[in-house]
Design a protein around this motif. Structure first.
Motif, PDB file in Angstrom:
ATOM      1  N   ASP A 161       6.009  14.315  -8.065  1.00 31.01           N
ATOM      2  CA  ASP A 161       5.300  13.005  -8.249  1.00 31.01           C
ATOM      3  C   ASP A 161       4.683  11.558  -8.494  1.00 31.01           C
ATOM      4  N   VAL A 162       5.549  11.312  -9.137  1.00 31.34           N
ATOM      5  CA  VAL A 162       6.183   9.487  -9.431  1.00 31.34           C
ATOM      6  C   VAL A 162       6.504   9.120  -8.626  1.00 31.34           C
ATOM      7  N   PRO A 163       5.780   8.133  -7.653  1.00 34.18           N
ATOM      8  CA  PRO A 163       6.378   6.989  -7.015  1.00 34.18           C
ATOM      9  C   PRO A 163       7.685   6.685  -7.044  1.00 34.18           C
ATOM     10  N   GLY A 164       7.591   5.989  -8.530  1.00 33.27           N
ATOM     11  CA  GLY A 164       8.695   5.139  -8.569  1.00 33.27           C
ATOM     12  C   GLY A 164      10.330   5.848  -8.653  1.00 33.27           C
ATOM     13  N   LEU A 165       9.614   7.232  -8.807  1.00 38.74           N
ATOM     14  CA  LEU A 165      10.995   8.236  -8.840  1.00 38.74           C
ATOM     15  C   LEU A 165      11.589   8.387  -7.845  1.00 38.74           C
ATOM     16  N   CYS A 166      11.075   8.446  -6.167  1.00 34.83           N
ATOM     17  CA  CYS A 166      12.001   8.868  -5.699  1.00 34.83           C
ATOM     18  C   CYS A 166      13.085   8.787  -5.029  1.00 34.83           C
ATOM     19  N   ASN A 167      13.753   7.363  -5.602  1.00 40.06           N
ATOM     20  CA  ASN A 167      15.158   6.997  -5.537  1.00 40.06           C
ATOM     21  C   ASN A 167      16.160   8.584  -6.714  1.00 40.06           C
ATOM     22  N   GLN A 168      15.181   8.834  -7.083  1.00 39.75           N
ATOM     23  CA  GLN A 168      16.221   9.925  -7.512  1.00 39.75           C
ATOM     24  C   GLN A 168      17.313  11.049  -6.823  1.00 39.75           C
ATOM     25  N   PRO A 183      -0.207   0.931  -4.267  1.00 40.86           N
ATOM     26  CA  PRO A 183      -0.463   2.232  -4.822  1.00 40.86           C
ATOM     27  C   PRO A 183      -0.912   2.096  -6.674  1.00 40.86           C
ATOM     28  N   SER A 184      -0.499   1.061  -6.989  1.00 45.02           N
ATOM     29  CA  SER A 184      -1.317   0.961  -8.111  1.00 45.02           C
ATOM     30  C   SER A 184      -2.660   1.291  -7.984  1.00 45.02           C
ATOM     31  N   VAL A 185      -3.102   1.961  -9.742  1.00 47.23           N
ATOM     32  CA  VAL A 185      -4.437   2.081  -9.711  1.00 47.23           C
ATOM     33  C   VAL A 185      -5.137   1.106  -9.986  1.00 47.23           C
ATOM     34  N   ASP A 186      -5.044  -0.061 -10.677  1.00 45.56           N
ATOM     35  CA  ASP A 186      -5.232  -1.336 -11.512  1.00 45.56           C
ATOM     36  C   ASP A 186      -5.020  -2.244 -10.202  1.00 45.56           C
ATOM     37  N   ILE A 231       4.496  -0.910 -11.735  1.00 46.13           N
ATOM     38  CA  ILE A 231       5.436  -0.976 -10.862  1.00 46.13           C
ATOM     39  C   ILE A 231       6.082   0.455 -10.545  1.00 46.13           C
ATOM     40  N   LEU A 232       5.726   1.314 -12.025  1.00 45.29           N
ATOM     41  CA  LEU A 232       6.464   2.595 -11.215  1.00 45.29           C
ATOM     42  C   LEU A 232       5.198   3.629 -10.774  1.00 45.29           C
ATOM     43  N   ALA A 233       3.861   3.020 -10.513  1.00 43.60           N
ATOM     44  CA  ALA A 233       3.654   3.708  -9.694  1.00 43.60           C
ATOM     45  C   ALA A 233       3.526   3.119  -7.432  1.00 43.60           C
ATOM     46  N   GLN A 234       4.693   1.933  -7.308  1.00 43.89           N
ATOM     47  CA  GLN A 234       5.151   1.475  -6.483  1.00 43.89           C
ATOM     48  C   GLN A 234       6.703   2.837  -6.366  1.00 43.89           C
ATOM     49  N   SER A 235       6.605   2.841  -4.695  1.00 45.00           N
ATOM     50  CA  SER A 235       7.744   3.261  -4.625  1.00 45.00           C
ATOM     51  C   SER A 235       9.209   2.728  -4.423  1.00 45.00           C
ATOM     52  N   ALA A 236       9.654   3.672  -5.452  1.00 42.56           N
ATOM     53  CA  ALA A 236      11.308   2.687  -5.048  1.00 42.56           C
ATOM     54  C   ALA A 236      12.050   2.517  -4.327  1.00 42.56           C
ATOM     55  N   PRO A 237      12.965   1.492  -3.521  1.00 43.83           N
ATOM     56  CA  PRO A 237      13.378   0.801  -4.054  1.00 43.83           C
ATOM     57  C   PRO A 237      12.683  -0.698  -3.906  1.00 43.83           C
ATOM     58  N   ASN A 238      11.100  -0.754  -4.351  1.00 41.13           N
ATOM     59  CA  ASN A 238      10.399  -2.005  -4.272  1.00 41.13           C
ATOM     60  C   ASN A 238      10.009  -2.888  -3.039  1.00 41.13           C
ATOM     61  N   PHE A 239       9.621  -1.933  -1.999  1.00 38.99           N
ATOM     62  CA  PHE A 239       9.405  -2.128  -0.359  1.00 38.99           C
ATOM     63  C   PHE A 239       8.672  -3.281   0.356  1.00 38.99           C
ATOM     64  N   GLY A 240       9.462  -4.493   0.665  1.00 37.72           N
ATOM     65  CA  GLY A 240       8.222  -4.720   1.150  1.00 37.72           C
ATOM     66  C   GLY A 240       9.545  -6.600   1.855  1.00 37.72           C
ATOM     67  N   PRO A 241       8.517  -7.113   2.908  1.00 40.82           N
ATOM     68  CA  PRO A 241       7.532  -6.660   3.977  1.00 40.82           C
ATOM     69  C   PRO A 241       8.118  -5.431   4.952  1.00 40.82           C
TER      70      PRO A 241
END
Length: 594
Positions: free
Chosen positions: A99-106, A176-179, A379-389
């Motif tokens: 559920d947590v985007p920032g943990l997808c690298n696991q 993706p971050s709610v803020d 940052i944990l609401a963003q997908s690992a490992p911080n994509f872009g561009p």
């Protein structure tokens, strides 16, 4: 603060949290049916596989009033559906690692109980399939993706309504971050600054989706509310609310049960037992949506494929129960295998800041964990490992074919570099100055190289012929794409070239990377059950027709990435869902006995 104290604070915050996830979670779990192999129920549709094709199919078919069973051989993933896999700082919440985007690298550090064990490549055997474990990248496909290789009835104009329906359900987001904030964008700024200097143009990838030449933009995700969601939080939710729908997890399908052309059900392994689940007599249908490896395997075990693979199954533990050879259907299952050709460029710059997403699984920065738990922000609401561009290029070939390149930047080292490895678990996560970035080039639409998937007598699917760069013009496009990028970034002050080195030619660099799955794998596999009008039983290349029905059968269909005739520009999640939407409409329109 000592790391044990950090864990205690995070756990306390989690326990007192009022989750941002839907309040209907408990109702959803109570309404789930257990696997019941002794039931005499029959189903209008049995959909095998709960990935980005299976979920939309199940939703649309049940919406039309049909009785639908969705089968997934893996366990639950999201907390919404009873998943339990999570680190300690998520205890007390209804969130899991999925559920947590920032943990997808696991998935790269721990795939036990999640990855399929009967394939030689990584694939998700878990509720949601690839859409549960991937990075959530999500783009509206350009028209060329459909018009280049898809058959009549599947061109861009035909499938546009389906694409629109997908993006109405899941609009996607670049924040993706709610803020509404984006975190640690220094790498994005370095690369886009160079591209802009090099004459490339900024676009919005999902509103200007046909502008994919010398352009760049923000990464789009299928996340919402700071969580993964995607098809698991939309299509599966609406399907599950209907009384005519059930889904079972831990339910692996061995084969379809058939009498000649007519499929009467599926043989299922569940809870240590094996049994048959039947479709409605005369009108019931089975749809395989188990992916580019799973759907071919079920077909082979059902006596559908080429003789070498069927003989392998015959000599396996399946042999005594396999359908008689007189009823085998000769189709080119496993041919036309393709994957995006991955070519990793690595750069470094003093402005780039690396975040340790691997360490965040067990030892998150306290403030980041608290911010995410309390407001689904940070940052944990963003997908690992911080994509872009993301950026795009089109290379005209001397053979008259335009080859489309999708580039994907992320703040971590490449798979071939000393920079690329899960970080050791440490108590502090300080910014890594001069961090490296990987810019991965994906060769997709227009490429003509193909490989082959096969099965052995241990019932394990293997890539027996690599699909990477076995065509000279495909390789030339990759080389030119690397050269174009180097020219675009040449004026970025302080940029360090890690791979290729400044003195290495682009051609030599491309030649130095083995053309095999270990070095080129993108895990965007497609094509093994090719769709087309040319019946494979009569010397053609297709396994399913343009209604997605398997040639030589009355009521067996395949709808997933395996039916794609050729590759697409970028991540296939959204196109797979569009294919499912389009196929559902076609299947529902067929006569009941077809």
């Amino acid at each position: 603060m000592h790391i044990v104290q950090r864990w205690a604070v995070a756990a306390s915050a989690a326990a007192s949290l009022t989750s941002a996830a839907p309040s209907s979670y408990e109702h959803i779990l109570q309404s789930r049916a257990a696997c019941n192999l002794n039931s005499r129920d029959t189903w209008d549709y049995i959909v095998v596989g709960s990935g980005p094709a299976g979920m939309p199919l199940a939703d649309r078919l049940s919406e039309a009033g049909h009785k639908v069973l969705l089968l997934e051989k893996g366990p639950p993933s999201s907390g919404r559906w009873g998943g339990t896999m999570k680190p300690s700082w998520l205890q007390g919440t209804n969130l899991t690692r999925f559920d947590v985007p920032g943990l997808c690298n696991q998935i790269w550090a721990d795939r036990n109980g999640i990855a399929c064990t009967d394939y030689d490549q990584l694939a998700g055997c878990v509720l949601g399939g690839g859409a549960a474990i991937n990075s959530g990248l999500y783009w509206k496909p350009p028209a060329a993706d459909w018009d280049t290789s898809f058959p009549t009835g599947w061109k861009a104009a035909d499938i546009k309504p389906a694409v629109d329906r997908v993006f109405e359900r899941i609009p996607g987001t670049t924040t993706p971050s709610v803020d509404g904030k984006l975190y640690q964008q220094q790498g994005f700024d370095v690369v886009t600054g160079g591209l802009k200097q090099g004459g490339w143009t900024s676009i919005d990838a999902n509103t200007e989706n046909d502008k994919r030449n010398k352009t760049y933009g923000r990464t789009t995700y299928f996340f919402s509310g700071g969580e993964r969601n995607g098809p698991l939080g939309t299509y599966l939710v609406t399907a599950n609310a209907r009384s005519n729908f059930q889904f079972w997890t831990g339910a692996g399908v061995k084969r379809v049960v058939r009498n000649g052309a007519r499929i009467t059900g599926v043989e299922v392994e569940c809870g240590g037992q094996t049994g048959t689940v039947s479709v409605t007599a005369n009108t019931g249908r089975v749809i395989l949506s188990a992916g580019a490896f799973g759907s071919p395997k079920i077909l082979w075990r059902s006596g559908i494929g080429l003789t070498p693979e069927l003989n392998a199954v015959k000599s396996s533990s399946d042999g005594s129960s396999m359908i008689a050879q007189a009823q085998w259907i000769n189709l080119p299952v496993g041919e036309n295998l393709y994957d995006h050709v991955g070519t990793d460029i690595e750069i470094a710059h003093s402005n780039v800041v690396k975040y340790d997403f691997y360490a965040a699984y067990n030892r998150p920065v306290q403030s980041d964990a608290t911010q995410y738990l309390n407001s689904r922000s940070g940052i944990l609401a963003q997908s690992a490992p911080n994509f872009g561009p993301m950026f795009w290029d089109i290379i005209p070939g001397s053979d008259g074919i335009n080859r489309h390149l999708h580039w994907q930047a992320r703040v971590e080292g490449s798979r071939a570099s000393k920079f690329f490895s899960p970080s050791p678990l440490v108590s502090d996560h300080q910014p890594n100055i001069s961090a490296s970035m990987t810019l991965t080039q994906y060769l997709g639409t227009g490429s003509v190289s193909r490989g082959k998937l096969t099965i052995n007598n241990q019932l394990r699917t293997t890539v027996s012929m690599s699909p990477y760069l076995n065509n000279a013009q495909d390789k030339a496009a990759v080389v030119q794409g690397v050269e174009n990028l180097r020219n675009a970034l040449k004026n970025v002050n302080g940029l360090q070239w890690v791979r290729p080195t400044a003195s290495q030619s682009s051609a030599a660099f491309v030649d130095s990377i083995p053309a095999n799955p270990g070095s080129r794998n993108s895990n965007h596999w497609i094509g093994t059950v090719k769709m087309g009008a040319d019946d494979g039983r009569a010397g053609g290349t297709a396994v399913v027709d343009t209604n997605t029905k398997v040639y030589g059968t009355d009521n067996l269909f395949v709808v997933d990435a395996s039916i794609f005739p050729g590759h697409i520009t970028s991540n296939p999640t959204a196109p797979i869902m569009a294919v499912a939407e389009h196929a559902a409409a076609k299947i529902l329109a067929l006569p009941a006995a077809a």
